[in-house]
Design a protein around this motif. Structure first.
Motif, PDB file in Angstrom:
ATOM      1  N   GLY A   1     -28.002 -44.739-118.438  1.00 52.97           N
ATOM      2  CA  GLY A   1     -28.351 -44.419-116.943  1.00 52.97           C
ATOM      3  C   GLY A   1     -27.081 -43.627-116.219  1.00 52.97           C
ATOM      4  O   GLY A   1     -25.888 -43.724-116.941  1.00 52.97           O
TER       5      GLY A   1
ATOM      6  N   THR B   1     -26.471 -49.317-116.522  1.00 53.70           N
ATOM      7  CA  THR B   1     -27.819 -49.099-116.457  1.00 53.70           C
ATOM      8  C   THR B   1     -28.154 -48.483-117.494  1.00 53.70           C
ATOM      9  O   THR B   1     -27.549 -47.817-118.321  1.00 53.70           O
TER      10      THR B   1
ATOM     11  N   VAL C   1     -31.694 -46.324-119.476  1.00 54.71           N
ATOM     12  CA  VAL C   1     -32.857 -45.676-119.139  1.00 54.71           C
ATOM     13  C   VAL C   1     -33.728 -45.703-120.410  1.00 54.71           C
ATOM     14  O   VAL C   1     -33.323 -45.489-121.435  1.00 54.71           O
TER      15      VAL C   1
ATOM     16  N   ARG D   1     -40.899 -44.127-117.945  1.00 49.19           N
ATOM     17  CA  ARG D   1     -39.517 -44.044-117.782  1.00 49.19           C
ATOM     18  C   ARG D   1     -39.085 -45.062-116.873  1.00 49.19           C
ATOM     19  O   ARG D   1     -39.538 -44.977-115.893  1.00 49.19           O
TER      20      ARG D   1
ATOM     21  N   THR E   1     -35.643 -47.293-115.400  1.00 47.10           N
ATOM     22  CA  THR E   1     -34.176 -47.666-115.346  1.00 47.10           C
ATOM     23  C   THR E   1     -33.929 -49.289-115.166  1.00 47.10           C
ATOM     24  O   THR E   1     -34.569 -49.660-114.261  1.00 47.10           O
TER      25      THR E   1
END
Length: 248
Positions: free
Chosen positions: A130, A135, A137, A149, A151
């Motif tokens: 991310g 993070t 994704v 999608r 996160t």
């Protein structure tokens, strides 16, 4: 991004011999896109079968020795709990949706996430870092081929969907170079709740939509003439707002 792939005691459905689960081989491929040296983790009597993960992209494999058939959850939780407190904790734990040993329930990732206090996301088909360093994704497989999608914040546990990219090609030399580290099972107590409860199977009634079908007497018309059939179709479209769709 330090990544660990959980490897189960998969069995060939014909011969019964130990083998590497295809889903877990796909998980290794996803891990290799995020980590230059992804590691594997297995609980069982040996590395037969799971050692093939080294040939598909793992750089190392930790094997926690345990009798065949023993619940792997406490040993997994204890090992990962220690790893999460180390100087280089894993950011991501990948695994298949369920094992291929014949009696697997698919609950291990969820019970493990609960024991470790980690978030879990199911059915990943693609992964990428991310924007923030902590993070990830995730492209998640949904019903009827849809994708979503998401996160998530790391560390986390993610299960892999069969529609993820195929495993990396197997390389025998890479398997020979991979490091296998054997550990005795940690007997320290880890809060793991495996009491999911059992109850007899009860068939659930199927949900059916009767509007516009031949299941109800008011909607069943046998052999109407063309004019009557056209009138009935137009009436159905009007009743369901289909003819007015797109009109002001």
């Amino acid at each position: 991004m330090k990544t660990v792939v959980l490897l189960s005691d998969a069995r060939n459905p014909v011969s019964g011999r130990a083998q590497l689960s295809r889903l877990e081989a796909q998980a290794i491929g996803l891990a290799a896109e995020l980590d230059e040296s992804p590691q594997g983790l297995h609980v069982g009597p040996g590395e037969e079968g799971v050692s093939a993960g080294l040939g598909h992209g793992l750089c190392g494999l930790d094997v926690i020795e345990a009798p065949e058939g023993e619940d792997p959850l406490p040993a997994l939780a204890a090992f990962l709990a220690t790893s999460l407190k180390s100087d280089e904790p894993p950011a991501l734990v990948l695994c298949g949706r369920r094992g291929e040993g014949g009696l697997d329930t698919g609950l291990v990732p969820y019970l493990l996430a609960e024991a470790l206090g980690l978030p879990i996301l199911a059915d990943a088909v693609a992964l990428r870092p991310g924007e923030a360093s902590d993070t990830l994704v995730v492209d998640q497989a949904m019903a009827k081929g849809a994708r979503r999608r998401v996160t998530i914040r790391l560390p986390a546990i993610v299960t892999v969907h069969p529609l993820a990219p195929p495993p990396l090609p197997f390389a025998f030399g890479r398997m020979r170079r991979g490091e296998i580290r054997r550990h005795a099972a940690d007997v320290s107590e880890v809060p793991v709740d495996v009491d999911a409860g059992e109850r007899p199977h009860r068939a659930r009634p199927k949900l059916m939509r009767t509007a516009g079908t031949a299941s109800g007497g008011a909607n069943l018309h046998v052999g109407p003439d063309p004019e009557e059939a056209a009138r009935l179709i137009l009436a159905y479209l009007e009743d369901n707002g289909i003819r007015r769709y797109g009109q002001g």
